[in-house]
Design a protein around this motif. Structure first.
Motif, short mmCIF file in Angstrom:
data_model
loop_
_atom_site.label_atom_id
_atom_site.label_comp_id
_atom_site.label_asym_id
_atom_site.label_seq_id
_atom_site.Cartn_x
_atom_site.Cartn_y
_atom_site.Cartn_z
N SER A 60 0.83 -1.24 -0.06
CA SER A 60 0.04 0.09 0.09
C SER A 60 0.79 1.24 -0.06
O SER A 60 0.35 2.37 0.21
N ALA A 63 -0.10 3.43 -2.73
CA ALA A 63 -1.38 4.19 -2.55
C ALA A 63 -1.16 5.24 -1.69
O ALA A 63 -1.90 6.05 -1.94
N PHE A 66 0.29 8.25 -3.45
CA PHE A 66 -0.55 8.75 -4.42
C PHE A 66 -1.93 9.21 -3.80
O PHE A 66 -2.83 9.56 -4.57
N ASN A 67 -2.11 8.89 -2.67
CA ASN A 67 -3.27 9.40 -1.97
C ASN A 67 -4.51 8.35 -2.50
O ASN A 67 -5.59 8.96 -2.43
N ASP A 68 -4.31 7.07 -2.77
CA ASP A 68 -5.32 6.45 -3.54
C ASP A 68 -5.82 5.57 -2.34
O ASP A 68 -5.33 4.45 -1.96
N LYS A 69 -6.87 5.91 -1.83
CA LYS A 69 -7.34 5.27 -0.79
C LYS A 69 -8.22 3.98 -1.12
O LYS A 69 -8.31 3.02 -0.12
N LYS A 70 -8.80 3.91 -2.42
CA LYS A 70 -9.50 2.99 -2.65
C LYS A 70 -8.60 1.72 -2.82
O LYS A 70 -8.82 0.73 -2.45
N ALA A 71 -7.49 1.82 -3.43
CA ALA A 71 -6.37 0.82 -3.60
C ALA A 71 -5.90 0.31 -2.51
O ALA A 71 -5.63 -0.92 -2.10
N ALA A 72 -5.64 1.32 -1.45
CA ALA A 72 -5.22 0.99 -0.22
C ALA A 72 -6.27 0.27 0.61
O ALA A 72 -5.75 -0.67 1.31
N GLN A 73 -7.25 0.55 0.46
CA GLN A 73 -8.66 -0.27 1.29
C GLN A 73 -8.52 -1.50 0.76
O GLN A 73 -8.62 -2.63 1.29
N GLU A 74 -8.30 -1.83 -0.56
CA GLU A 74 -8.56 -3.09 -1.16
C GLU A 74 -7.35 -4.08 -0.58
O GLU A 74 -7.66 -5.21 -0.21
#
Ligand code: C2E
Ligand code: CA
Ligand code: CA
Length: 692
Positions: A60, A63, A66-74
């Motif tokens: 993560s 993520a 890049f502040n990609d919360k969605k990817a991090a959540q996954e």
């Protein structure tokens, strides 16, 4: 509490110790197991979840950048399959929540997991924080090219672990309980191994001390310390038993000594008194009579003196044996000491029976004894008293029997005598006199009277006899016949006799200084006094002290006194004779001495006993004796004196037989010195007149 424990039984103590020890051991082991289990669990879960956090961090990191919360959540959700995770978060480096995963059923409010609690300040990249179950968390920093960009925090699901732990606790508790029970039963058994033998030992001890039965023993059941304790105890008992036995024997011996006479084996005075008081008690209830008999050997002292104590002892043994064969088994023969025996005749129907027994005893005792090859003859005198007629107490009866025995002795010996009240009065008077006698000398109460002896040819005085008198301040004049025998019995005759010799010598001296004509003065000397070792010295001393010539002193000894232990008597008489002292035999004719014996004595005169003189004119036998004595004295060249001449008829008879010297009331009674001095004057006058 501690003292209470100290005071509980050994059984309880042992059980408490065993149970406490096993309890502590079991608890400690269980605790160690649980701690170990928890540590293992933590280690494995930490390792597992740290590597999971590492993977999540790696996956993560892009993520986050890049502040990609969605990817991090996954990425975070991918751990949903892991049942060990209860919750997980990714926080930014500033501690702000980036994404979060919560396992189904997790209570968010109770999940203290977030940036605020993130151990931002904690040193290092990763770590595990173990608090209470709910607060446990594992964290891992996400670092890219050395820059910290965020942190993965995982909270493990402890549910399973807690369940497992609970189960573990339950099992441990069960095991503990089972172990405790086993320990309890084992300790019961174990303690009995120790306490039962000890209790048995204690029981035996108690029994021994209560019943004093030292033959008891405790059974030994083991070879351990308790076994040797029991051995020791039993050995001690054996020793005590042996000592007890020795002590018993010793006591028996003492008992015998205390109750039996050593020499004869007869009961002694103490036992006799005991039996007598029992007999009195029984006789009192059965209204029966009891006889107490005193038996005393006559002149036993002479046998002791002449044949020795050994023979005396053997004779006493023989007498004791004879006495025992005469009486019944129920009667008691005892030795009171010396030559004195007592016999107890209980359950007497008739006092006459006692006199039969006494007769038998006297008869039996007087038969010949064979002691060390010698024939010995002895007689006894007996006194009898009857309960309850004469007395009711042991003391009274013993006193009565003694009194009666004393009277029997006075009645010529070898006889028995029943007690009578008159005897008692006499005895009391005697005792009273005896007491007075002790003080008479100190108080200078004695005086000497003098009775002249007369030469019949010229009726002038030839000599005189000193006769003691006791003018008692209260009782009046007491004659020697009453107190001399008493003085002889008590030994007081020695100082009294010495006083008589001295007083006579002083009187001679007085007459001498007064210028009176001098006559020998005869003093009576008792056998007891004469047999004292220093008799000759005493007489010599008195003569020297008073300055009296021995030729003026005459000693009168009775015939019976010189006939015992003849050799030593002759020795003393020779001493006295060589000093120049005149010796005469008093009461001659009563002692049955033989002519041949008489020749051996260095004597000057014979005094015919006054009983013969008294009857000489009336009784042919006595007359014959008087005549025989006079002719015998003449043939032996001895001077002859007749005493107790009261009548002219007696005088005539005596002088017809050639007896020149006489003494008696016909001429003069015994007189006090003053009156005698007068008589001496008259005598001198008469002599002068005659000569003119
Ligand atoms: P004894 O030695 O035979 O003394 C003679 C006794 O006869 C005296 O009695 C005397 O008073 C008494 N008598 C003298 N003439 C006549 C008489 O004509 N008719 C009668 N019926 N009696 C006469 P007494 O003084 O009472 O003495 C009695 C005995 O006491 C003495 O007998 C003697 O054995 C003893 N005695 C007296 N004085 C002494 C003493 O100083 N020492 C010792 N050891 N014995 C003494
Ligand atoms: Ca005399
Ligand atoms: Ca005499």
């Amino acid at each position: 509490m501690i003292t209470a424990f100290y005071n509980t039984s050994l059984k309880k103590k042992l059980m408490t110790i065993i149970l406490l020890t096993s309890g502590v051991v079991l608890c400690l082991t269980s605790a160690a197991f649980i701690i170990n289990e928890m540590a293992t669990f933590r280690r494995t879960i930490s390792e597992e979840l740290l590597s999971l956090a590492d993977i999540i961090g790696n996956n993560s990191s892009a993520a986050i950048m890049f502040n990609d919360k969605k990817a991090a959540q996954e990425t975070l959700n991918s751990i949903s399959a892991n049942p060990r995770v209860l919750a997980a978060r990714i926080v930014t480096k500033d501690g702000e929540l980036f994404v979060e995963y919560l396992a189904p059923g997790a209570d968010r409010s109770r999940l203290k997991i977030g940036a605020e609690e993130a151990p931002a300040e904690a040193a290092g990249d990763a770590g595990a924080l173990w608090g209470l179950s709910k607060e446990v968390r594992i964290w891992k920093r996400i670092v890219v090219d050395g820059t910290h960009i965020g942190t993965v925090v995982i909270q493990p699901n402890m549910q399973g672990h807690i369940k497992k732990l609970n189960l573990f606790f339950a099992i441990a508790a069960l095991v503990l309980l089972a172990a405790f029970l086993i320990a309890y039963f084992m300790s019961m058994k174990l303690q009995s191994l120790i306490s039962v033998p000890i209790m048995r030992l204690a029981e035996t001890m108690k029994k021994v001390s209560e019943e004093k039965d030292y033959s008891l023993r405790t059974e030994k059941t083991s070879k351990d310390e308790i076994g040797s304790l029991i051995d020791g105890f039993n050995e001690m008992l054996t020793e005590v038993e042996e000592r007890d036995e020795a002590l018993r024997q010793h006591q028996d011996h003492l008992q015998r000594l205390a109750h039996f006479d050593d020499l004869t084996g007869l009961p002694n005075r103490a036992l006799y008194c005991d039996r007598l008081s029992q007999a009195l008690f029984q006789a009192d209830r059965a209204t029966q009579k009891v006889a107490v008999m005193f038996v005393d050997l006559d002149c036993f002292k002479d046998i002791n003196d002449t044949s020795g104590h050994r023979v005396g002892d053997l004779l006493l043994k023989d007498v004791a044996a004879r006495l025992q064969t005469i009486v019944r088994v129920s009667d008691t023969v005892a030795r009171m000491g010396g030559d004195e025996f007592t016999i107890l005749l209980p359950n007497l129907e008739d006092p006459e029976k006692a006199s039969l027994v006494a007769q038998k005893i006297l008869q039996n005792i007087s038969e010949v004894y064979q002691v060390e090859g010698n024939d010995i003859y002895i007689t006894a005198s007996a006194g009898i008293t009857i309960f309850p007629d004469d007395g009711k107490t042991v003391d009274d009866l013993l006193k009565n029997a003694d009194t009666a025995m004393y009277h029997a002795k006075n009645n010529g010996r070898n006889v028995f005598q029943f007690f009578s009240r008159e005897m008692n009065v006499k005895m009391m008077n005697r005792l009273d006199l005896q007491n007075n006698l002790r003080h008479a000398l100190e108080r200078n109460e004695f005086v000497l009277y003098y009775q002249p002896r007369i030469n019949i040819a010229d009726r002038c005085i030839t000599s005189m006899e000193a006769l003691i008198r006791w003018p008692h301040p209260e009782k009046g004049m007491i004659m020697p016949d009453r107190f001399i025998p008493l003085a002889e019995e008590t030994g007081l005759i020695v100082p009294i006799g010495e006083w008589v010799i001295r007083a006579a010598c002083l009187q001679i001296r007085k007459w001498q200084t007064q210028g009176n004509p001098l006559f020998p003065v005869a003093v009576n000397v008792s056998a007891y006094q004469f047999r004292r070792k220093n008799f000759t010295e005493t007489v010599t001393e008195i003569l020297e002290e008073t300055g009296v010539s021995p030729a003026l002193l005459e000693i009168e000894l009775t015939e019976s006194a010189i006939m015992k232990d003849v050799d030593s008597v002759i020795k003393v008489l020779k001493e006295l004779n060589s000093l120049g002292i005149i010796i005469s035999i008093d009461d001659f004719g009563t002692g049955y001495s033989s002519l041949s014996q008489l020749k051996r004595f260095p004597i000057d005169s014979l005094k015919i006993d006054r009983s013969f003189i008294a009857n000489a004119t009336t009784n042919a036998d006595d007359r014959a004796i008087v005549i025989a004595i006079i002719s015998m004295a003449h043939s032996l060249g001895l001077n002859i004196i007749a005493e107790g001449v009261e009548t002219e008829m007696q005088l005539a008879l005596l002088s017809a037989q050639g007896c020149q010297e006489m003494q008696g009331y016909l001429f003069s009674k015994p007189l006090p010195p003053d009156l005698l001095t007068q008589l001496l004057h008259d005598d001198r006058e008469r002599k002068i007149q005659k000569n003119n």
